[in-house]
Scaffold this motif. Structure first.
Motif, mmCIF file in Angstrom:
data_model
loop_
_atom_site.group_PDB
_atom_site.id
_atom_site.type_symbol
_atom_site.label_atom_id
_atom_site.label_comp_id
_atom_site.label_asym_id
_atom_site.label_seq_id
_atom_site.Cartn_x
_atom_site.Cartn_y
_atom_site.Cartn_z
ATOM 1 N N UNK A 84 13.861 70.050 103.081
ATOM 2 C CA UNK A 84 13.595 69.069 102.041
ATOM 3 C C UNK A 84 13.033 69.735 100.787
ATOM 4 N N UNK A 85 13.716 69.514 99.644
ATOM 5 C CA UNK A 85 13.286 70.080 98.367
ATOM 6 C C UNK A 85 12.657 69.027 97.470
ATOM 7 N N UNK A 86 13.154 67.793 97.548
ATOM 8 C CA UNK A 86 12.691 66.732 96.651
ATOM 9 C C UNK A 86 12.408 65.463 97.437
ATOM 10 N N UNK A 87 11.217 64.912 97.210
ATOM 11 C CA UNK A 87 10.809 63.673 97.872
ATOM 12 C C UNK A 87 10.329 62.690 96.814
ATOM 13 N N UNK A 88 11.041 61.574 96.696
ATOM 14 C CA UNK A 88 10.734 60.543 95.713
ATOM 15 C C UNK A 88 10.270 59.279 96.437
ATOM 16 N N UNK A 89 9.036 58.876 96.174
ATOM 17 C CA UNK A 89 8.439 57.689 96.797
ATOM 18 C C UNK A 89 7.912 56.747 95.717
ATOM 19 N N UNK A 90 8.670 56.577 94.667
ATOM 20 C CA UNK A 90 8.254 55.817 93.486
ATOM 21 C C UNK A 90 8.203 54.319 93.784
ATOM 22 N N UNK A 91 7.110 53.674 93.355
ATOM 23 C CA UNK A 91 7.013 52.222 93.374
ATOM 24 C C UNK A 91 7.023 51.562 94.732
ATOM 25 N N UNK A 92 6.246 52.076 95.664
ATOM 26 C CA UNK A 92 6.229 51.528 97.027
ATOM 27 C C UNK A 92 4.889 50.948 97.460
ATOM 28 N N UNK A 93 3.964 50.778 96.525
ATOM 29 C CA UNK A 93 2.637 50.224 96.832
ATOM 30 C C UNK A 93 1.894 51.064 97.875
ATOM 31 N N UNK A 94 2.088 52.377 97.805
ATOM 32 C CA UNK A 94 1.379 53.285 98.711
ATOM 33 C C UNK A 94 -0.066 53.391 98.221
ATOM 34 N N UNK A 95 -1.026 53.074 99.093
ATOM 35 C CA UNK A 95 -2.442 53.135 98.727
ATOM 36 C C UNK A 95 -3.129 54.364 99.310
ATOM 37 N N UNK A 96 -2.513 54.980 100.297
ATOM 38 C CA UNK A 96 -3.110 56.129 100.955
ATOM 39 C C UNK A 96 -2.245 56.553 102.120
ATOM 40 N N UNK A 97 -2.884 57.240 103.060
ATOM 41 C CA UNK A 97 -2.148 57.812 104.170
ATOM 42 C C UNK A 97 -2.880 57.540 105.473
ATOM 43 N N UNK A 98 -2.144 57.464 106.547
ATOM 44 C CA UNK A 98 -2.733 57.276 107.870
ATOM 45 C C UNK A 98 -3.651 58.472 108.158
ATOM 46 N N UNK A 99 -4.782 58.205 108.757
ATOM 47 C CA UNK A 99 -5.771 59.253 109.051
ATOM 48 C C UNK A 99 -5.107 60.417 109.793
ATOM 49 N N UNK A 100 -5.393 61.609 109.318
ATOM 50 C CA UNK A 100 -4.857 62.861 109.864
ATOM 51 C C UNK A 100 -3.350 63.012 109.675
ATOM 52 N N UNK A 101 -2.731 62.152 108.898
ATOM 53 C CA UNK A 101 -1.290 62.233 108.625
ATOM 54 C C UNK A 101 -1.032 62.150 107.126
ATOM 55 N N UNK A 102 -1.924 62.751 106.333
ATOM 56 C CA UNK A 102 -1.835 62.703 104.877
ATOM 57 C C UNK A 102 -0.905 63.762 104.307
ATOM 58 N N UNK A 103 -1.005 63.928 103.009
ATOM 59 C CA UNK A 103 -0.121 64.850 102.306
ATOM 60 C C UNK A 103 -0.214 66.289 102.810
ATOM 61 N N UNK A 104 -1.366 66.683 103.309
ATOM 62 C CA UNK A 104 -1.514 68.054 103.807
ATOM 63 C C UNK A 104 -0.516 68.367 104.921
ATOM 64 N N UNK A 105 -0.046 67.350 105.630
ATOM 65 C CA UNK A 105 0.956 67.542 106.694
ATOM 66 C C UNK A 105 2.267 68.080 106.123
ATOM 67 N N UNK A 106 2.530 67.821 104.850
ATOM 68 C CA UNK A 106 3.769 68.280 104.221
ATOM 69 C C UNK A 106 3.757 69.772 103.916
ATOM 70 N N UNK A 107 2.635 70.440 104.156
ATOM 71 C CA UNK A 107 2.536 71.875 103.846
ATOM 72 C C UNK A 107 3.527 72.700 104.660
ATOM 73 N N UNK A 108 3.973 72.201 105.803
ATOM 74 C CA UNK A 108 4.957 72.942 106.604
ATOM 75 C C UNK A 108 6.364 72.862 106.013
ATOM 76 N N UNK A 109 6.552 71.998 105.023
ATOM 77 C CA UNK A 109 7.849 71.911 104.342
ATOM 78 C C UNK A 109 7.858 72.939 103.210
ATOM 79 N N UNK A 110 8.197 74.154 103.555
ATOM 80 C CA UNK A 110 8.060 75.278 102.616
ATOM 81 C C UNK A 110 9.042 75.232 101.451
ATOM 82 N N UNK A 111 10.038 74.354 101.503
ATOM 83 C CA UNK A 111 11.006 74.233 100.408
ATOM 84 C C UNK A 111 10.694 73.077 99.469
ATOM 85 N N UNK A 112 9.669 72.291 99.776
ATOM 86 C CA UNK A 112 9.362 71.104 98.975
ATOM 87 C C UNK A 112 8.876 71.514 97.584
ATOM 88 N N UNK A 113 9.688 71.205 96.577
ATOM 89 C CA UNK A 113 9.371 71.585 95.200
ATOM 90 C C UNK A 113 9.041 70.391 94.312
#
Length: 181
Positions: free
Chosen positions: A103-132
């Motif tokens: 995965x290189x591009x992730x678009x989550x525009x306009x979805x009323x996202x207020x946060x992340x499930x505990x222990x499943x936040x953005x830091x989990x995406x660090x294993x996606x080494x191609x995410x730009x």
């Protein structure tokens, strides 16, 4: 002689059939399943956006999906406005994106996202080494997500416009050098 011809025809059939199946089926089954899991995790999905997912076998042809033509892996995922307006807030489970290794591009525009499930936040995406590219604009995120961005070292573009950020924003660590405005 006839036996060699039959064997040759069988080998040719297997090769052609195998090529056609891999060409027609598109994305990897693991990623197809992950996309369907993602679809089912979206609270109050819009009737026209995610409804098409699963109708065709090749998820590379689904709305909002782009795949690498060689590896058949998902490289772009656009879930923009995938939820019904005013349908409440959404705490996203970022681990749902982990099967998309290229995965290189992730678009989550306009979805009323207020946060992340505990222990499943953005830091989990660090294993996606191609995410730009990560676009979280037009959600309801606040400054509390900023600390989890430090682990996303491959990012080059981060869009947090039109959220509920306050004051000056400090992007932690080396990530601030990689990000363009």
């Amino acid at each position: 002689m006839e036996e060699k011809w039959v064997r040759g025809a069988i080998v040719m059939f297997v090769l052609v059939t195998g090529w056609c199946c891999s060409y027609c089926c598109g994305c990897l089954e693991e990623e197809r399943i992950a996309l369907l899991n993602l679809k089912h995790s979206v609270p109050s999905p819009t009737s026209n956006f995610l409804a098409s997912w699963g109708r065709r076998g090749d998820c590379c042809e689904w709305v909002g999906i782009e795949c690498n033509i060689t590896t058949k892996r998902v490289i772009k995922l656009s879930l923009n406005d995938s939820r019904v307006r005013n349908s409440g807030s959404w705490n996203l489970n970022s681990s749902l994106f982990l099967p998309f290794e290229e995965l290189k591009s992730l678009f989550l525009i306009g979805n009323y996202i207020v946060g992340f499930i505990k222990n499943e936040g953005l830091e989990r995406l660090s294993s996606l080494s191609n995410l730009e590219v990560l676009d979280l604009s037009y959600n309801q995120l606040n400054n509390s997500i900023l600390s989890s961005l430090a682990s996303l070292s491959s990012l080059k573009v981060l869009n947090l416009a039109s959220n509920q950020m306050e004051g000056s924003l400090h992007i932690p660590g080396s990530l601030s050098r990689n990000i363009t405005n």
